[in-house]
Design a protein around this motif. Structure first.
Motif, PDB file in Angstrom:
ATOM      1  N   ASP A 195       0.824  -1.210   0.000  1.00  0.00           N
ATOM      2  CA  ASP A 195       0.000   0.000   0.000  1.00  0.00           C
ATOM      3  C   ASP A 195       0.857   1.258   0.000  1.00  0.00           C
ATOM      4  OD1 ASP A 195      -2.152  -1.617   0.047  1.00  0.00           O
ATOM      5  OD2 ASP A 195      -2.908  -1.016   2.009  1.00  0.00           O
ATOM      6  N   TYR A 196       2.014   1.188   0.671  1.00  0.00           N
ATOM      7  CA  TYR A 196       2.875   2.362   0.778  1.00  0.00           C
ATOM      8  C   TYR A 196       4.329   1.995   0.515  1.00  0.00           C
ATOM      9  CZ  TYR A 196      -1.189   4.333   3.145  1.00  0.00           C
ATOM     10  OH  TYR A 196      -2.450   4.753   3.441  1.00  0.00           O
ATOM     11  N   CYS A 197       5.029   2.876  -0.179  1.00  0.00           N
ATOM     12  CA  CYS A 197       6.462   2.727  -0.450  1.00  0.00           C
ATOM     13  C   CYS A 197       7.115   4.092  -0.258  1.00  0.00           C
ATOM     14  CB  CYS A 197       6.698   2.240  -1.882  1.00  0.00           C
ATOM     15  SG  CYS A 197       5.899   0.680  -2.310  1.00  0.00           S
ATOM     16  N   ASP A 198       8.410   4.085   0.084  1.00  0.00           N
ATOM     17  CA  ASP A 198       9.088   5.367   0.285  1.00  0.00           C
ATOM     18  C   ASP A 198      10.575   5.132   0.515  1.00  0.00           C
ATOM     19  OD1 ASP A 198       9.469   8.067   0.525  1.00  0.00           O
ATOM     20  OD2 ASP A 198       8.184   8.324   2.287  1.00  0.00           O
ATOM     21  N   PHE A 199      11.316   6.228   0.568  1.00  0.00           N
ATOM     22  CA  PHE A 199      12.721   6.198   0.954  1.00  0.00           C
ATOM     23  C   PHE A 199      12.781   6.172   2.476  1.00  0.00           C
ATOM     24  CE2 PHE A 199      12.233   8.371  -3.051  1.00  0.00           C
ATOM     25  CZ  PHE A 199      13.229   7.818  -3.851  1.00  0.00           C
ATOM     26  N   LEU A 200      13.766   5.506   3.041  1.00  0.00           N
ATOM     27  CA  LEU A 200      13.903   5.388   4.480  1.00  0.00           C
ATOM     28  C   LEU A 200      15.019   6.289   4.982  1.00  0.00           C
ATOM     29  CD1 LEU A 200      12.417   2.766   3.567  1.00  0.00           C
ATOM     30  CD2 LEU A 200      13.586   1.578   5.407  1.00  0.00           C
ATOM     31  N   GLY A 201      14.761   6.993   6.090  1.00  0.00           N
ATOM     32  CA  GLY A 201      15.779   7.842   6.679  1.00  0.00           C
ATOM     33  C   GLY A 201      15.231   9.207   7.053  1.00  0.00           C
ATOM     34  N   LYS A 202      16.001   9.966   7.809  1.00  0.00           N
ATOM     35  CA  LYS A 202      15.547  11.255   8.329  1.00  0.00           C
ATOM     36  C   LYS A 202      15.736  12.404   7.345  1.00  0.00           C
ATOM     37  CE  LYS A 202      16.050  14.280  12.357  1.00  0.00           C
ATOM     38  NZ  LYS A 202      16.745  14.473  13.666  1.00  0.00           N
ATOM     39  N   ASP A 203      16.957  12.551   6.812  1.00  0.00           N
ATOM     40  CA  ASP A 203      17.254  13.676   5.927  1.00  0.00           C
ATOM     41  C   ASP A 203      16.900  13.301   4.493  1.00  0.00           C
ATOM     42  OD1 ASP A 203      18.205  15.841   4.533  1.00  0.00           O
ATOM     43  OD2 ASP A 203      20.135  15.926   5.571  1.00  0.00           O
ATOM     44  N   LYS A 204      15.622  13.402   4.158  1.00  0.00           N
ATOM     45  CA  LYS A 204      15.142  12.965   2.851  1.00  0.00           C
ATOM     46  C   LYS A 204      15.808  13.722   1.705  1.00  0.00           C
ATOM     47  CE  LYS A 204      11.949   9.821   3.709  1.00  0.00           C
ATOM     48  NZ  LYS A 204      10.516  10.122   3.550  1.00  0.00           N
ATOM     49  N   ASN A 205      16.066  15.008   1.908  1.00  0.00           N
ATOM     50  CA  ASN A 205      16.646  15.797   0.823  1.00  0.00           C
ATOM     51  C   ASN A 205      18.030  15.270   0.430  1.00  0.00           C
ATOM     52  OD1 ASN A 205      16.075  18.438  -0.746  1.00  0.00           O
ATOM     53  ND2 ASN A 205      18.217  18.645  -0.129  1.00  0.00           N
ATOM     54  N   GLU A 206      18.875  15.025   1.418  1.00  0.00           N
ATOM     55  CA  GLU A 206      20.212  14.513   1.127  1.00  0.00           C
ATOM     56  C   GLU A 206      20.147  13.081   0.603  1.00  0.00           C
ATOM     57  OE1 GLU A 206      24.676  14.182   3.082  1.00  0.00           O
ATOM     58  OE2 GLU A 206      22.958  14.598   4.389  1.00  0.00           O
ATOM     59  N   ILE A 207      19.269  12.273   1.180  1.00  0.00           N
ATOM     60  CA  ILE A 207      19.144  10.873   0.764  1.00  0.00           C
ATOM     61  C   ILE A 207      18.693  10.778  -0.690  1.00  0.00           C
ATOM     62  CG2 ILE A 207      17.819   8.745   1.124  1.00  0.00           C
ATOM     63  CD1 ILE A 207      17.661   9.624   4.132  1.00  0.00           C
ATOM     64  N   ILE A 208      17.609  11.470  -1.022  1.00  0.00           N
ATOM     65  CA  ILE A 208      17.059  11.388  -2.375  1.00  0.00           C
ATOM     66  C   ILE A 208      17.995  12.036  -3.383  1.00  0.00           C
ATOM     67  CG2 ILE A 208      15.133  12.066  -3.860  1.00  0.00           C
ATOM     68  CD1 ILE A 208      13.313  11.831  -1.416  1.00  0.00           C
ATOM     69  N   SER A 209      18.598  13.160  -3.006  1.00  0.00           N
ATOM     70  CA  SER A 209      19.550  13.825  -3.894  1.00  0.00           C
ATOM     71  C   SER A 209      20.711  12.903  -4.235  1.00  0.00           C
ATOM     72  CB  SER A 209      20.073  15.101  -3.227  1.00  0.00           C
ATOM     73  OG  SER A 209      21.054  15.719  -4.031  1.00  0.00           O
ATOM     74  N   SER A 210      21.246  12.221  -3.234  1.00  0.00           N
ATOM     75  CA  SER A 210      22.366  11.304  -3.444  1.00  0.00           C
ATOM     76  C   SER A 210      21.960  10.122  -4.308  1.00  0.00           C
ATOM     77  CB  SER A 210      22.898  10.806  -2.095  1.00  0.00           C
ATOM     78  OG  SER A 210      23.332  11.878  -1.282  1.00  0.00           O
ATOM     79  N   ILE A 211      20.757   9.612  -4.086  1.00  0.00           N
ATOM     80  CA  ILE A 211      20.275   8.457  -4.845  1.00  0.00           C
ATOM     81  C   ILE A 211      20.000   8.817  -6.296  1.00  0.00           C
ATOM     82  CG2 ILE A 211      18.270   6.929  -5.095  1.00  0.00           C
ATOM     83  CD1 ILE A 211      18.340   6.725  -1.979  1.00  0.00           C
ATOM     84  N   LEU A 212      19.404   9.991  -6.524  1.00  0.00           N
ATOM     85  CA  LEU A 212      19.159  10.422  -7.903  1.00  0.00           C
ATOM     86  C   LEU A 212      20.476  10.650  -8.642  1.00  0.00           C
ATOM     87  CD1 LEU A 212      16.141  12.914  -7.734  1.00  0.00           C
ATOM     88  CD2 LEU A 212      16.147  10.517  -8.450  1.00  0.00           C
TER      89      LEU A 212
END
Length: 203
Positions: free
Chosen positions: A89-106
């Motif tokens: 039902d739900y999916c997402d990135f795991l962790g507190k600092d989403k901006n740094e996490i998603i930026s690094s992953i992208l």
């Protein structure tokens, strides 16, 4: 920016178990569909048609975020999605600092664009900041993207008498045709479909 490492083996997946749920607890939205136990069990049952593509963001030798992803070979090419899609039902990135996490992953995905043809980050909950961050970073990195908001909810509404409630039962394995006929015959019972977020919230 954090260092990103790809985990593509079952052994690697299992090695993340100890800190996985702690990272989830730091996120804005904690769902059973994102815990390690759920996703690893899903993988054992349905993973044979996919490849693990988990991305771990590391900083100061510690994992600060995870993207629980998989890669699937389809007619249109290689597609990267969240593990469990579309059953979770739900999916997402795991962790507190989403901006740094998603930026690094992208950034990692951009550097390894020979490993995929398209990416689908679906079923991210509305409460999560991930969608806004993804959209902002996609514009900043000049990525071709499309955002689609999906709000859907099915509701059984009963306006009949109390006497009819005792008949609310269906046998396991009932066909769709019998299911529809059952509710058609039940006086005062209807199936309604909502796709507007405000209407769903008011139910």
């Amino acid at each position: 920016m954090a260092e990103v490492v790809k985990i593509d083996s079952l052994e690697g997946f299992e090695s993340l178990k100890e800190g996985w749920n702690d990272l989830l607890a730091q996120s804005e939205f904690d769902s059973i569909f994102m815990i390690h136990e759920w996703l690893s069990t899903w993988w054992q049952v349905y993973g044979s048609d996919h490849e693990l593509y988990i991305l771990a963001a590391r900083k100061n030798n510690s994992i600060i975020g995870l993207a629980p992803l998989m890669r699937t070979e389809e007619s249109g090419g290689k597609v990267i999605r969240f593990i469990g899609t579309p059953n979770a039902d739900y999916c997402d990135f795991l962790g507190k600092d989403k901006n740094e996490i998603i930026s690094s992953i992208l950034s990692y995905l951009g550097q390894h664009n020979d490993e995929w043809d398209s990416i689908e980050f679906s079923q991210i909950p509305e409460i999560s900041s991930s969608c806004k961050i993804l959209e902002s970073l996609a514009k900043e990195m000049l990525l071709l993207y499309r955002m689609k908001v999906i709000e859907t909810c099915h509701v059984f509404r009963y306006d009949g008498g109390e006497e009819g409630r005792k008949d609310f039962s269906l046998k396991r394995g009932t066909s769709l045709k019998r299911f529809i006929n059952f509710f058609t015959k039940m006086d005062g019972l209807s199936l309604e479909h909502y796709q507007d977020a405000d209407k769903i919230a008011s139910l």
